[in-house]
Design a protein around this motif. Structure first.
Motif, PDB file in Angstrom:
ATOM      1  N   ALA A  90       0.825  -1.207   0.000  1.00  0.00           N
ATOM      2  CA  ALA A  90       0.000   0.000   0.000  1.00  0.00           C
ATOM      3  C   ALA A  90       0.861   1.259   0.000  1.00  0.00           C
ATOM      4  O   ALA A  90       0.549   2.246  -0.679  1.00  0.00           O
ATOM      5  CB  ALA A  90      -0.930  -0.007   1.209  1.00  0.00           C
ATOM      6  N   ARG A  91       1.959   1.219   0.746  1.00  0.00           N
ATOM      7  CA  ARG A  91       2.827   2.391   0.809  1.00  0.00           C
ATOM      8  C   ARG A  91       3.691   2.524  -0.447  1.00  0.00           C
ATOM      9  O   ARG A  91       3.764   3.581  -1.072  1.00  0.00           O
ATOM     10  CB  ARG A  91       3.730   2.318   2.041  1.00  0.00           C
ATOM     11  N   LEU A  92       4.352   1.436  -0.833  1.00  0.00           N
ATOM     12  CA  LEU A  92       5.344   1.527  -1.904  1.00  0.00           C
ATOM     13  C   LEU A  92       4.719   1.673  -3.285  1.00  0.00           C
ATOM     14  O   LEU A  92       5.326   2.263  -4.183  1.00  0.00           O
ATOM     15  CB  LEU A  92       6.265   0.311  -1.852  1.00  0.00           C
TER      16      LEU A  92
ATOM     17  N   HIS B 209       1.289   4.943  -8.505  1.00  0.00           N
ATOM     18  CA  HIS B 209      -0.053   5.507  -8.658  1.00  0.00           C
ATOM     19  C   HIS B 209      -0.139   7.009  -8.427  1.00  0.00           C
ATOM     20  O   HIS B 209      -1.115   7.635  -8.850  1.00  0.00           O
ATOM     21  CB  HIS B 209      -1.015   4.811  -7.685  1.00  0.00           C
ATOM     22  N   GLU B 210       0.843   7.591  -7.748  1.00  0.00           N
ATOM     23  CA  GLU B 210       0.734   8.997  -7.387  1.00  0.00           C
ATOM     24  C   GLU B 210       1.859   9.821  -8.021  1.00  0.00           C
ATOM     25  O   GLU B 210       2.961   9.322  -8.242  1.00  0.00           O
ATOM     26  CB  GLU B 210       0.787   9.149  -5.861  1.00  0.00           C
ATOM     27  N   SER B 211       1.559  11.074  -8.283  1.00  0.00           N
ATOM     28  CA  SER B 211       2.572  11.994  -8.828  1.00  0.00           C
ATOM     29  C   SER B 211       3.341  12.614  -7.666  1.00  0.00           C
ATOM     30  O   SER B 211       3.099  13.762  -7.265  1.00  0.00           O
ATOM     31  CB  SER B 211       1.892  13.079  -9.674  1.00  0.00           C
ATOM     32  N   LEU B 212       4.237  11.844  -7.110  1.00  0.00           N
ATOM     33  CA  LEU B 212       4.999  12.302  -5.948  1.00  0.00           C
ATOM     34  C   LEU B 212       6.080  13.281  -6.388  1.00  0.00           C
ATOM     35  O   LEU B 212       6.732  13.082  -7.418  1.00  0.00           O
ATOM     36  CB  LEU B 212       5.634  11.106  -5.243  1.00  0.00           C
TER      37      LEU B 212
ATOM     38  N   GLU C 275       9.588   7.873   3.309  1.00  0.00           N
ATOM     39  CA  GLU C 275      10.073   8.671   2.183  1.00  0.00           C
ATOM     40  C   GLU C 275      10.391   7.836   0.948  1.00  0.00           C
ATOM     41  O   GLU C 275      10.558   8.388  -0.147  1.00  0.00           O
ATOM     42  CB  GLU C 275      11.340   9.431   2.586  1.00  0.00           C
ATOM     43  N   LEU C 276      10.509   6.526   1.098  1.00  0.00           N
ATOM     44  CA  LEU C 276      10.994   5.693  -0.002  1.00  0.00           C
ATOM     45  C   LEU C 276      10.164   5.784  -1.278  1.00  0.00           C
ATOM     46  O   LEU C 276      10.738   5.802  -2.377  1.00  0.00           O
ATOM     47  CB  LEU C 276      11.102   4.233   0.447  1.00  0.00           C
ATOM     48  N   PRO C 277       8.824   5.830  -1.217  1.00  0.00           N
ATOM     49  CA  PRO C 277       8.083   5.919  -2.480  1.00  0.00           C
ATOM     50  C   PRO C 277       8.509   7.101  -3.349  1.00  0.00           C
ATOM     51  O   PRO C 277       8.580   6.975  -4.581  1.00  0.00           O
ATOM     52  CB  PRO C 277       6.622   6.055  -2.023  1.00  0.00           C
ATOM     53  N   SER C 278       8.809   8.229  -2.719  1.00  0.00           N
ATOM     54  CA  SER C 278       9.216   9.409  -3.489  1.00  0.00           C
ATOM     55  C   SER C 278      10.543   9.180  -4.203  1.00  0.00           C
ATOM     56  O   SER C 278      10.754   9.682  -5.316  1.00  0.00           O
ATOM     57  CB  SER C 278       9.327  10.626  -2.565  1.00  0.00           C
ATOM     58  N   TYR C 279      11.442   8.435  -3.586  1.00  0.00           N
ATOM     59  CA  TYR C 279      12.726   8.142  -4.226  1.00  0.00           C
ATOM     60  C   TYR C 279      12.567   7.056  -5.296  1.00  0.00           C
ATOM     61  O   TYR C 279      13.086   7.181  -6.415  1.00  0.00           O
ATOM     62  CB  TYR C 279      13.753   7.703  -3.178  1.00  0.00           C
ATOM     63  N   LEU C 280      11.836   5.994  -4.942  1.00  0.00           N
ATOM     64  CA  LEU C 280      11.702   4.876  -5.877  1.00  0.00           C
ATOM     65  C   LEU C 280      10.955   5.279  -7.145  1.00  0.00           C
ATOM     66  O   LEU C 280      11.181   4.701  -8.209  1.00  0.00           O
ATOM     67  CB  LEU C 280      10.992   3.709  -5.186  1.00  0.00           C
ATOM     68  N   ARG C 281      10.086   6.261  -7.038  1.00  0.00           N
ATOM     69  CA  ARG C 281       9.359   6.710  -8.224  1.00  0.00           C
ATOM     70  C   ARG C 281      10.320   7.181  -9.318  1.00  0.00           C
ATOM     71  O   ARG C 281      10.040   7.044 -10.517  1.00  0.00           O
ATOM     72  CB  ARG C 281       8.395   7.839  -7.860  1.00  0.00           C
TER      73      ARG C 281
END
Length: 405
Positions: free
Chosen positions: A195-197, A202-205, A275-281
């Protein structure tokens, strides 16, 4: 489902880089009271800045006493003397830790207690809390970590397994070895906080400030940068792909060695899991550059699932647990295949491909993993109760049942 229990978790530092044990205990804390006990007596400190910093940090945590880290999860750091080779010191540590745990338990609502250990050397604590279950959660070959006494750790691990009701392992090599030592050993691979990652898909981070201006492709690594990380491979990629940016996220436990002076390698330090989703994107490739050593042979890198849940293609050193999957995972047997894998991964990285990778990780959630474990926990508790009833049954009753059978 595991619910309405007090779970004592023996593990390395709560404030350490998040690993599987953090995810497991956070999930259990949704329906149980978790007491996380920082266990730091498995090896003698070494004379380096890293261990000195760790000692100072532990002293501060001891002074804090019990603290609530998240809802229904308390962290406790009892004082311990890190001299594992001394039987007398181990007994003293066990007495100190047992007393500290029981002091906290008295403040909590009375519930059945379970003892879960991610550490292999806590056998002296078993039986000290009237626990209904003892579970050993084996995530690594601990004796292979630098600074650990391999023979001592294996002996302590076997002593713990002789006393526990259930053993969970996280990789096939760990399972194959540990099942020879205990009748109830199960393989449950790591899960992922999907859900987090999946927000990375799915989101424009917004792009993190430390990534702004870096040229693509971005080849990224997330995790502890320890002795098991192959910095020669990282340096080789930087030299052979000079137009790429290599991003290293995580605490540095070793010298940068061959990576020194390479301007396209960027060391960003540790980042919060949130914070990881913003970096992994913004990663084009997720790297797992592990050295071929016994420690990594037994490993099941949680970052594999995290990269894929975020839609990121993976280039990894060959490990027993990782198999090549077209469009998802490329294996790097040598430098040439590492470079080629990165190029292929970058070419197979459309939004649709990232979406597909993330979708495939839906079934690998921590909830699904805990459901697997709960089934084994309930069976082990049932067996333990049966043994207790049989042991309490008068011998005359046993003889009558045998005759009637």
């Amino acid at each position: 489902m595991i619910a309405d229990r007090t779970i004592i978790c023996l593990a390395s530092g709560w404030d350490y880089h998040p690993t599987s044990k953090h995810h497991v205990m956070r999930k259990l804390a949704e329906r149980n009271q978790v007491l996380w006990v920082n266990w730091h007596a498995s090896r003698c400190p070494r004379l380096n800045l890293g261990d000195l910093h760790s000692i100072v940090s532990k002293i501060g945590q001891i002074g804090q006493g019990p603290r609530q880290a998240v809802e229904s999860l308390t962290v406790l750091t009892p004082p311990q003397i890190p001299l594992p080779g001394s039987p007398l010191i181990r007994k003293l540590n066990a007495a100190i830790v047992r007393r500290a745990i029981n002091k906290v338990l008295k403040r909590l609502p009375p519930r059945p207690v379970q003892l879960w250990s991610f550490a292999p050397d806590i056998g002296e604590l078993v039986g000290g809390f009237d626990e209904e279950l003892v579970l050993y959660y084996c995530v690594d070959a601990f004796g292979e970590f630098p600074g650990y006494d391999r023979a001592l750790i294996e002996r302590c691990e076997r002593e713990l397994m002789d006393q526990c009701d259930l053993v969970i392992t996280t990789s096939p090599p760990l399972y194959e070895t540990r099942r020879q030592w205990h009748p109830r050993v199960h393989l449950v691979k790591h899960g992922v906080d999907h859900a987090r990652l999946s927000r990375a898909v799915h989101e424009s981070l917004p792009i993190p400030a430390s990534l702004k201006g870096l040229p693509h492709p971005i080849l990224g690594f997330v995790g502890v940068i320890g002795e098991w990380v192959d910095l020669d491979m990282v340096a080789g990629l930087a030299r052979r792909l000079p137009d790429a940016s290599i991003v290293m996220i995580g605490p540095e436990k070793i010298s940068r060695g061959p990576c020194r002076g390479l301007s396209n390698i960027h060391w960003l330090g540790n980042k919060a899991h949130e914070e990881l989703p913003s970096y992994l994107r913004y990663f084009d490739v997720g790297l797992i550059p592990f050295r071929d050593v016994p420690l990594t042979y037994y490993a099941n890198p949680i970052k594999l699932f995290e990269y894929l849940a975020a839609g990121v293609p993976v280039v990894s050193s060959p490990l027993p647990v990782i198999k090549p999957i077209p469009g998802m995972i490329w294996l790097a047997d040598d430098m040439a295949s590492a470079v080629d894998g990165c190029r292929q991964a970058c070419n197979d990285n459309s939004p649709a491909a990232r979406q597909q990778r993330s979708q495939l990780m839906l079934a690998e959630s921590w909830t699904a993993r805990l459901d697997q474990i709960a089934e084994q926990v309930n069976a082990a508790i049932k067996d333990r109760r049966t043994v207790k009833v049989d042991a309490a049954m008068p011998s005359s009753t046993v003889r009558m049942e045998m005759r009637s059978a």
